[in-house]
Design a protein around this motif. Sequence first.
Motif, PDB file in Angstrom:
ATOM      1  N   ALA A 293       0.698  -0.836  -0.279  1.00  0.00           N
ATOM      2  CA  ALA A 293       0.557  -0.011   0.270  1.00  0.00           C
ATOM      3  C   ALA A 293       0.989   1.323   0.149  1.00  0.00           C
ATOM      4  O   ALA A 293       0.087   2.531  -0.312  1.00  0.00           O
ATOM      5  N   LYS A 294       2.270   0.921  -0.135  1.00  0.00           N
ATOM      6  CA  LYS A 294       3.214   3.205   0.225  1.00  0.00           C
ATOM      7  C   LYS A 294       4.313   2.002   0.211  1.00  0.00           C
ATOM      8  O   LYS A 294       4.781   0.566   0.665  1.00  0.00           O
ATOM      9  N   ASP A 295       5.376   2.343   0.067  1.00  0.00           N
ATOM     10  CA  ASP A 295       6.970   1.939   0.181  1.00  0.00           C
ATOM     11  C   ASP A 295       7.238   1.654   1.485  1.00  0.00           C
ATOM     12  O   ASP A 295       6.668   2.529   2.339  1.00  0.00           O
ATOM     13  N   ASP A 296       7.558   0.849   2.051  1.00  0.00           N
ATOM     14  CA  ASP A 296       8.063   0.549   3.159  1.00  0.00           C
ATOM     15  C   ASP A 296       9.529  -0.688   3.223  1.00  0.00           C
ATOM     16  O   ASP A 296       9.534  -1.091   2.274  1.00  0.00           O
ATOM     17  N   GLU A 297       9.754  -0.344   4.639  1.00  0.00           N
ATOM     18  CA  GLU A 297      11.290  -1.466   4.129  1.00  0.00           C
ATOM     19  C   GLU A 297      10.487  -3.217   3.777  1.00  0.00           C
ATOM     20  O   GLU A 297      11.711  -3.086   4.466  1.00  0.00           O
ATOM     21  N   THR A 298       9.872  -3.147   5.123  1.00  0.00           N
ATOM     22  CA  THR A 298       9.726  -4.487   5.077  1.00  0.00           C
ATOM     23  C   THR A 298       8.482  -4.932   4.076  1.00  0.00           C
ATOM     24  O   THR A 298       8.204  -4.107   2.933  1.00  0.00           O
ATOM     25  N   SER A 299       8.695  -6.383   3.634  1.00  0.00           N
ATOM     26  CA  SER A 299       7.894  -6.537   2.640  1.00  0.00           C
ATOM     27  C   SER A 299       7.263  -8.146   2.773  1.00  0.00           C
ATOM     28  O   SER A 299       8.424  -8.743   3.312  1.00  0.00           O
ATOM     29  N   LEU A 300       6.888  -8.241   1.761  1.00  0.00           N
ATOM     30  CA  LEU A 300       5.995  -9.251   1.071  1.00  0.00           C
ATOM     31  C   LEU A 300       6.691 -10.205   0.644  1.00  0.00           C
ATOM     32  O   LEU A 300       6.506 -11.556   0.845  1.00  0.00           O
ATOM     33  N   LYS A 301       7.731 -10.018  -0.264  1.00  0.00           N
ATOM     34  CA  LYS A 301       8.748 -10.805  -0.870  1.00  0.00           C
ATOM     35  C   LYS A 301       8.703 -12.316  -0.493  1.00  0.00           C
ATOM     36  O   LYS A 301       8.805 -13.040  -0.830  1.00  0.00           O
ATOM     37  N   SER A 302       9.664 -12.124   0.621  1.00  0.00           N
ATOM     38  CA  SER A 302      10.356 -13.202   1.365  1.00  0.00           C
ATOM     39  C   SER A 302       9.066 -14.140   1.590  1.00  0.00           C
ATOM     40  O   SER A 302       9.004 -15.482   1.300  1.00  0.00           O
ATOM     41  N   SER A 303       8.115 -13.790   2.321  1.00  0.00           N
ATOM     42  CA  SER A 303       6.859 -14.593   2.958  1.00  0.00           C
ATOM     43  C   SER A 303       6.053 -15.328   2.326  1.00  0.00           C
ATOM     44  O   SER A 303       5.863 -16.635   1.851  1.00  0.00           O
ATOM     45  N   ILE A 304       5.722 -14.293   0.361  1.00  0.00           N
ATOM     46  CA  ILE A 304       5.136 -15.351  -0.314  1.00  0.00           C
ATOM     47  C   ILE A 304       6.372 -15.908  -0.881  1.00  0.00           C
ATOM     48  O   ILE A 304       5.889 -17.106  -1.364  1.00  0.00           O
ATOM     49  N   GLU A 305       7.677 -15.532  -0.767  1.00  0.00           N
ATOM     50  CA  GLU A 305       8.312 -16.723  -1.646  1.00  0.00           C
ATOM     51  C   GLU A 305       9.339 -18.081  -0.904  1.00  0.00           C
ATOM     52  O   GLU A 305       9.269 -19.552  -0.550  1.00  0.00           O
ATOM     53  N   THR A 306       8.740 -17.836   0.595  1.00  0.00           N
ATOM     54  CA  THR A 306       8.372 -18.773   1.611  1.00  0.00           C
ATOM     55  C   THR A 306       7.408 -19.716   2.186  1.00  0.00           C
ATOM     56  O   THR A 306       7.901 -20.992   2.292  1.00  0.00           O
ATOM     57  N   ASN A 307       6.363 -19.038   1.569  1.00  0.00           N
ATOM     58  CA  ASN A 307       4.643 -19.818   2.042  1.00  0.00           C
ATOM     59  C   ASN A 307       4.173 -20.165   0.515  1.00  0.00           C
ATOM     60  O   ASN A 307       3.103 -21.497   1.194  1.00  0.00           O
ATOM     61  N   ILE A 308       4.588 -19.590  -0.497  1.00  0.00           N
ATOM     62  CA  ILE A 308       3.537 -19.877  -2.035  1.00  0.00           C
ATOM     63  C   ILE A 308       4.271 -20.596  -2.565  1.00  0.00           C
ATOM     64  O   ILE A 308       5.815 -20.141  -3.050  1.00  0.00           O
TER      65      ILE A 308
END
Length: 88
Positions: free
Chosen positions: A6-21
């Motif tokens: 939703a906005k520029d953030d230092e945290t990212s979903l990318k690693s969680s997506i790569e780990t869980n999907i």
Amino acid sequence: MVLSMAKDDETSLKSSIETNIAPADYLELVSNRSWLVAFSGTASELSEKLGAKDGSHGHFFITSMNDISGYGPKSVIDWMDEHDRSAK
């Protein structure tokens, strides 16, 4: 489902997506910002699966796709066709 930061953030979903999907079940649309994810549960269940329900992966939203219209890159259209569970 569509996942978007939703906005520029230092945290990212990318690693969680790569780990869980599974790799075949997501397509990154915009680097570190937006993904298509094949998931049969609810948006809330996907958020839980990613460990993101508490906001620890930044500000994001998840939306389901019941109908789509438009024009895009062939790779995106092919991915959507492959994951369209309503057509199977």
